[in-house]
Write a protein that holds these residues in place. Structure first.
Motif, PDB file in Angstrom:
ATOM      1  N   MET A 186     -23.063  28.633  51.174  1.00 45.32           N
ATOM      2  CA  MET A 186     -23.043  27.378  50.429  1.00 45.32           C
ATOM      3  C   MET A 186     -21.775  27.300  49.583  1.00 45.32           C
ATOM      4  SD  MET A 186     -26.978  27.182  49.127  1.00 45.32           S
ATOM      5  CE  MET A 186     -28.307  27.590  50.245  1.00 45.32           C
ATOM      6  N   ASN A 187     -21.097  26.161  49.654  1.00 39.69           N
ATOM      7  CA  ASN A 187     -19.878  26.007  48.882  1.00 39.69           C
ATOM      8  C   ASN A 187     -20.018  24.922  47.819  1.00 39.69           C
ATOM      9  OD1 ASN A 187     -19.984  23.795  50.533  1.00 39.69           O
ATOM     10  ND2 ASN A 187     -18.041  24.161  51.563  1.00 39.69           N
ATOM     11  N   TRP A 188     -21.244  24.663  47.393  1.00 41.33           N
ATOM     12  CA  TRP A 188     -21.518  23.641  46.379  1.00 41.33           C
ATOM     13  C   TRP A 188     -22.181  24.289  45.176  1.00 41.33           C
ATOM     14  CZ3 TRP A 188     -26.103  22.222  44.065  1.00 41.33           C
ATOM     15  CH2 TRP A 188     -26.094  21.047  43.308  1.00 41.33           C
ATOM     16  N   THR A 189     -21.845  23.795  43.985  1.00 46.48           N
ATOM     17  CA  THR A 189     -22.537  24.204  42.762  1.00 46.48           C
ATOM     18  C   THR A 189     -22.754  22.964  41.914  1.00 46.48           C
ATOM     19  OG1 THR A 189     -20.422  24.705  41.677  1.00 46.48           O
ATOM     20  CG2 THR A 189     -21.607  26.555  42.683  1.00 46.48           C
ATOM     21  N   PRO A 190     -23.825  22.914  41.113  1.00 48.37           N
ATOM     22  CA  PRO A 190     -24.054  21.757  40.243  1.00 48.37           C
ATOM     23  C   PRO A 190     -22.947  21.642  39.207  1.00 48.37           C
ATOM     24  CG  PRO A 190     -25.595  23.530  39.736  1.00 48.37           C
ATOM     25  CD  PRO A 190     -24.879  23.932  40.982  1.00 48.37           C
ATOM     26  N   ASN A 191     -22.723  20.421  38.746  1.00 44.19           N
ATOM     27  CA  ASN A 191     -21.677  20.136  37.777  1.00 44.19           C
ATOM     28  C   ASN A 191     -22.241  20.164  36.363  1.00 44.19           C
ATOM     29  OD1 ASN A 191     -19.529  19.234  36.295  1.00 44.19           O
ATOM     30  ND2 ASN A 191     -19.418  17.195  37.246  1.00 44.19           N
ATOM     31  N   PRO A 192     -21.880  21.158  35.531  1.00 45.98           N
ATOM     32  CA  PRO A 192     -22.424  21.243  34.170  1.00 45.98           C
ATOM     33  C   PRO A 192     -22.056  20.040  33.311  1.00 45.98           C
ATOM     34  CG  PRO A 192     -21.337  23.290  34.805  1.00 45.98           C
ATOM     35  CD  PRO A 192     -20.982  22.278  35.832  1.00 45.98           C
ATOM     36  N   ALA A 193     -20.946  19.347  33.664  1.00 52.31           N
ATOM     37  CA  ALA A 193     -20.506  18.200  32.864  1.00 52.31           C
ATOM     38  C   ALA A 193     -21.277  16.928  33.204  1.00 52.31           C
ATOM     39  CB  ALA A 193     -19.007  17.981  33.064  1.00 52.31           C
ATOM     40  N   ASP A 194     -22.000  16.960  34.304  1.00 54.23           N
ATOM     41  CA  ASP A 194     -22.793  15.780  34.699  1.00 54.23           C
ATOM     42  C   ASP A 194     -23.965  15.600  33.741  1.00 54.23           C
ATOM     43  OD1 ASP A 194     -24.438  13.895  36.066  1.00 54.23           O
ATOM     44  OD2 ASP A 194     -23.546  14.530  37.963  1.00 54.23           O
ATOM     45  N   LYS A 195     -24.234  14.347  33.357  1.00 54.60           N
ATOM     46  CA  LYS A 195     -25.343  14.073  32.447  1.00 54.60           C
ATOM     47  C   LYS A 195     -26.696  14.349  33.108  1.00 54.60           C
ATOM     48  CE  LYS A 195     -22.884  10.558  29.743  1.00 54.60           C
ATOM     49  NZ  LYS A 195     -22.871   9.151  29.289  1.00 54.60           N
ATOM     50  N   MET A 246     -29.381  19.898  35.578  1.00 47.27           N
ATOM     51  CA  MET A 246     -28.968  20.788  36.668  1.00 47.27           C
ATOM     52  C   MET A 246     -30.017  20.871  37.764  1.00 47.27           C
ATOM     53  SD  MET A 246     -25.950  22.244  35.740  1.00 47.27           S
ATOM     54  CE  MET A 246     -25.642  24.006  35.806  1.00 47.27           C
ATOM     55  N   HIS A 247     -31.297  20.978  37.367  1.00 46.38           N
ATOM     56  CA  HIS A 247     -32.343  21.097  38.388  1.00 46.38           C
ATOM     57  C   HIS A 247     -32.413  19.845  39.241  1.00 46.38           C
ATOM     58  CE1 HIS A 247     -34.837  18.787  35.478  1.00 46.38           C
ATOM     59  NE2 HIS A 247     -35.499  18.416  36.554  1.00 46.38           N
ATOM     60  N   LYS A 248     -32.089  18.691  38.633  1.00 54.72           N
ATOM     61  CA  LYS A 248     -32.118  17.435  39.382  1.00 54.72           C
ATOM     62  C   LYS A 248     -30.972  17.399  40.402  1.00 54.72           C
ATOM     63  CE  LYS A 248     -33.888  13.323  40.076  1.00 54.72           C
ATOM     64  NZ  LYS A 248     -35.262  13.171  40.624  1.00 54.72           N
ATOM     65  N   GLN A 249     -29.804  17.896  40.002  1.00 54.38           N
ATOM     66  CA  GLN A 249     -28.672  17.958  40.933  1.00 54.38           C
ATOM     67  C   GLN A 249     -29.003  18.860  42.116  1.00 54.38           C
ATOM     68  OE1 GLN A 249     -24.671  18.523  39.209  1.00 54.38           O
ATOM     69  NE2 GLN A 249     -25.621  18.333  37.187  1.00 54.38           N
ATOM     70  N   ILE A 250     -29.623  20.004  41.821  1.00 55.58           N
ATOM     71  CA  ILE A 250     -30.004  20.935  42.886  1.00 55.58           C
ATOM     72  C   ILE A 250     -31.054  20.311  43.794  1.00 55.58           C
ATOM     73  CG2 ILE A 250     -31.132  23.164  43.341  1.00 55.58           C
ATOM     74  CD1 ILE A 250     -29.789  24.191  40.764  1.00 55.58           C
ATOM     75  N   SER A 261     -24.989  29.539  40.728  1.00 52.49           N
ATOM     76  CA  SER A 261     -24.571  30.020  39.394  1.00 52.49           C
ATOM     77  C   SER A 261     -25.425  29.425  38.277  1.00 52.49           C
ATOM     78  CB  SER A 261     -23.084  29.684  39.150  1.00 52.49           C
ATOM     79  OG  SER A 261     -22.268  30.292  40.111  1.00 52.49           O
ATOM     80  N   VAL A 262     -26.747  29.462  38.472  1.00 55.48           N
ATOM     81  CA  VAL A 262     -27.685  28.951  37.472  1.00 55.48           C
ATOM     82  C   VAL A 262     -28.794  29.981  37.263  1.00 55.48           C
ATOM     83  CG1 VAL A 262     -27.239  26.528  38.067  1.00 55.48           C
ATOM     84  CG2 VAL A 262     -29.110  27.761  39.201  1.00 55.48           C
ATOM     85  N   ASN A 263     -29.604  29.760  36.243  1.00 51.21           N
ATOM     86  CA  ASN A 263     -30.779  30.596  36.030  1.00 51.21           C
ATOM     87  C   ASN A 263     -31.796  30.355  37.134  1.00 51.21           C
ATOM     88  OD1 ASN A 263     -29.800  31.699  33.639  1.00 51.21           O
ATOM     89  ND2 ASN A 263     -30.608  30.012  32.415  1.00 51.21           N
ATOM     90  N   ARG A 264     -32.559  31.377  37.420  1.00 51.99           N
ATOM     91  CA  ARG A 264     -33.572  31.248  38.469  1.00 51.99           C
ATOM     92  C   ARG A 264     -34.597  30.174  38.119  1.00 51.99           C
ATOM     93  NH1 ARG A 264     -37.254  36.285  40.738  1.00 51.99           N
ATOM     94  NH2 ARG A 264     -38.395  35.113  42.336  1.00 51.99           N
TER      95      ARG A 264
END
Length: 481
Positions: free
Chosen positions: A1-10, A13-17, A47-50
């Protein structure tokens, strides 16, 4: 996988995933029946918490796209189309499971994925570090293309003619007399083994004899062709001839695979006398030899003895070489030297597989050999690897002396660590990976061992190497409790 959620996105994170995973499902990348990666694996990849992955997964289970099962993992059970339609859905699992080629072991697959995770320290990687690759020389080489007419079409079935001529000169420096017509260009020595596994007249159930441990055990190539690999004992001088005789008589060996120079993983180099005796013994037994010489040019003090192929007067040896360990793994250039009719058979198979290695890579490889760029680079790499092996050995002495013993490399990439006590290789691998350190457990090369680790000194920086070895020592001490 070459994608990670964007921390700057409002958006949380779980919703992005959740949206990313939904897209994988609805686009058919994860069809119905697919077992998705574990929560721990996804957390590392994203790169997030489980707990963030758990929330996203539970939401998809609630939506009816996934089904969670402690015993069988989490699987895709619907997509947005199947929620609206009653037609039966395509299930690719039965097709995948019925494929001819066996998958890599779970550990190998995990290694292949983890090598590209950010922040991972790679103590098992069998390749040169980026700063040991000839980037400047290749930039200069390619910049000169505008003054040259470079062929960019398909090449001859055996490979670029000029490259094969240069390779004939190159291997002659190492005592091998051959002509371009007896050389096949392949996409790395791994493809050479693949072509041999399907191209030689070896029946299902045939036995491939190989040193134990050996790199060959980490690959399912011959097993996919319904062949078996039988281990032959190894000592400090190479293959034990008594073991070879016994296994050949017992298992009716069809061919011998050997790595005489800076053996992978043990770094043993076969002695001069053992080579002579081995070739004579194989001639008497009518046992052909596959000689893999990936590391033969990477000597630190003096060149190793002449190759088996250099002594072969009866066409018994198929000799494999590669640029991947000495010059550029990304070139995907290797070669096979052997009897002309065997090379023609394998060339025909290669045309069926990929219609030839990259013409651009072959051109560049020929130029590097012809202009002396290659020889100059390899001499530099030898010197730098020699220094690095000494520095990394001092690090091992500092942190692992009470836990293991190892060889002193005279070339190649590896230390072969023998642990003082057996441990669970699976647990060691998981413990270290959790701390961001990637290992190659010895069990990849000998499925019965629980006391060995292959450590590479060729890739990680000295600072990374020391940090990684500290983690290995810490993990070993915890497992010994």
């Amino acid at each position: 996988m070459n994608w990670t959620p964007n921390p700057a996105d409002k958006k949380p994170m779980h919703k992005q995933i959740q949206e990313y995973m939904t897209e994988k499902i609805t686009n058919g990348e994860w069809p119905i029946g697919t077992k998705i990666p574990s929560q721990r694996h996804l957390a590392a990849a994203f790169s997030v918490n489980r707990s963030t992955v758990v929330t996203a997964t539970e939401n998809l289970i609630a939506e009816g796209l996934l089904s969670g099962n402690k015993g069988g993992g989490t699987k895709v059970i619907n997509n947005t189309w199947s929620l609206l339609a009653s037609a039966s859905q395509m299930n690719w699992n039965s097709y995948v499971e019925a494929g001819i080629y066996q998958p890599n072991s779970p550990t190998i697959r995990r290694i292949n994925e983890a090598e590209f995770q950010r922040g991972i320290i790679r103590l098992g990687t069998g390749e040169l570090a980026p700063d040991l690759l000839p980037s400047d020389q290749l930039s200069e080489l390619f910049s000169g293309m505008k003054h040259r007419s470079v062929h960019l079409g398909y090449e001859h079935p055996k490979g670029n003619g000029e490259l094969r001529q240069e390779l004939a000169k190159h291997v002659k420096k190492r005592g091998i007399e051959t002509s371009p017509s007896s050389i096949l260009i392949v996409s790395g020595s791994l493809q050479a083994l693949q072509l041999i596994s399907i191209g030689l007249l070896l029946p299902p159930g045939a036995n491939i004899l190989a040193e134990k441990p050996s790199y060959l055990y980490s690959l399912p190539l011959f097993q996919s062709a319904q062949m078996k690999i039988t281990g032959v004992s190894l000592d400090k001088e190479g293959i034990q001839l008594s073991s070879l005789k016994d296994q050949h008589e017992k298992e009716k060996g069809a061919v011998l695979y050997t790595i005489p120079n800076f053996h992978n993983p043990t770094n043993v180099t076969m002695s001069e006398q053992r080579r002579q005796e081995l070739l004579h013994r194989c001639e008497m037994m009518h046992l052909p030899i596959i000689e893999d010489d990936a590391y033969g040019e990477l000597w630190f003090h003096s060149p190793p003895p002449l190759s088996l192929k250099a002594r072969d007067k009866n066409g018994m040896v198929l000799y494999l070489g590669t640029l991947s360990k000495t010059f550029s793994p990304g070139f995907r250039i290797g070669w096979i030297v052997g009897p002309e009719h065997v090379i023609e058979r394998l060339a025909d198979l290669k045309m069926q597989v990929d219609y030839g290695a990259s013409s651009l890579s072959q051109w560049a490889a020929a130029e590097a050999l012809k202009t002396g760029i290659y020889d100059k680079h390899v001499a530099s790499v030898r010197y730098k690897l020699k220094e690095k092996s000494q520095q990394t050995q001092a690090i091992l002495e500092k942190h692992l002396k009470s836990l293991a013993t190892w060889n002193t490399p005279n070339g190649g990439f590896y230390f072969w660590l023998t642990l003082h006590k057996p441990i669970s290789m699976r647990k060691l691998f998981k413990h270290c990976l959790h701390e961001g350190v990637l290992l190659n457990p010895g069990a990849l090369y000998d499925h019965e061992t629980s006391q060995h680790i292959r450590i590479s000194f060729s890739y990680a920086t000295l600072a990374e190497f020391e940090y990684g070895i500290k983690i290995v020592a810490k993990s070993l001490k915890n497992l010994y409790k």
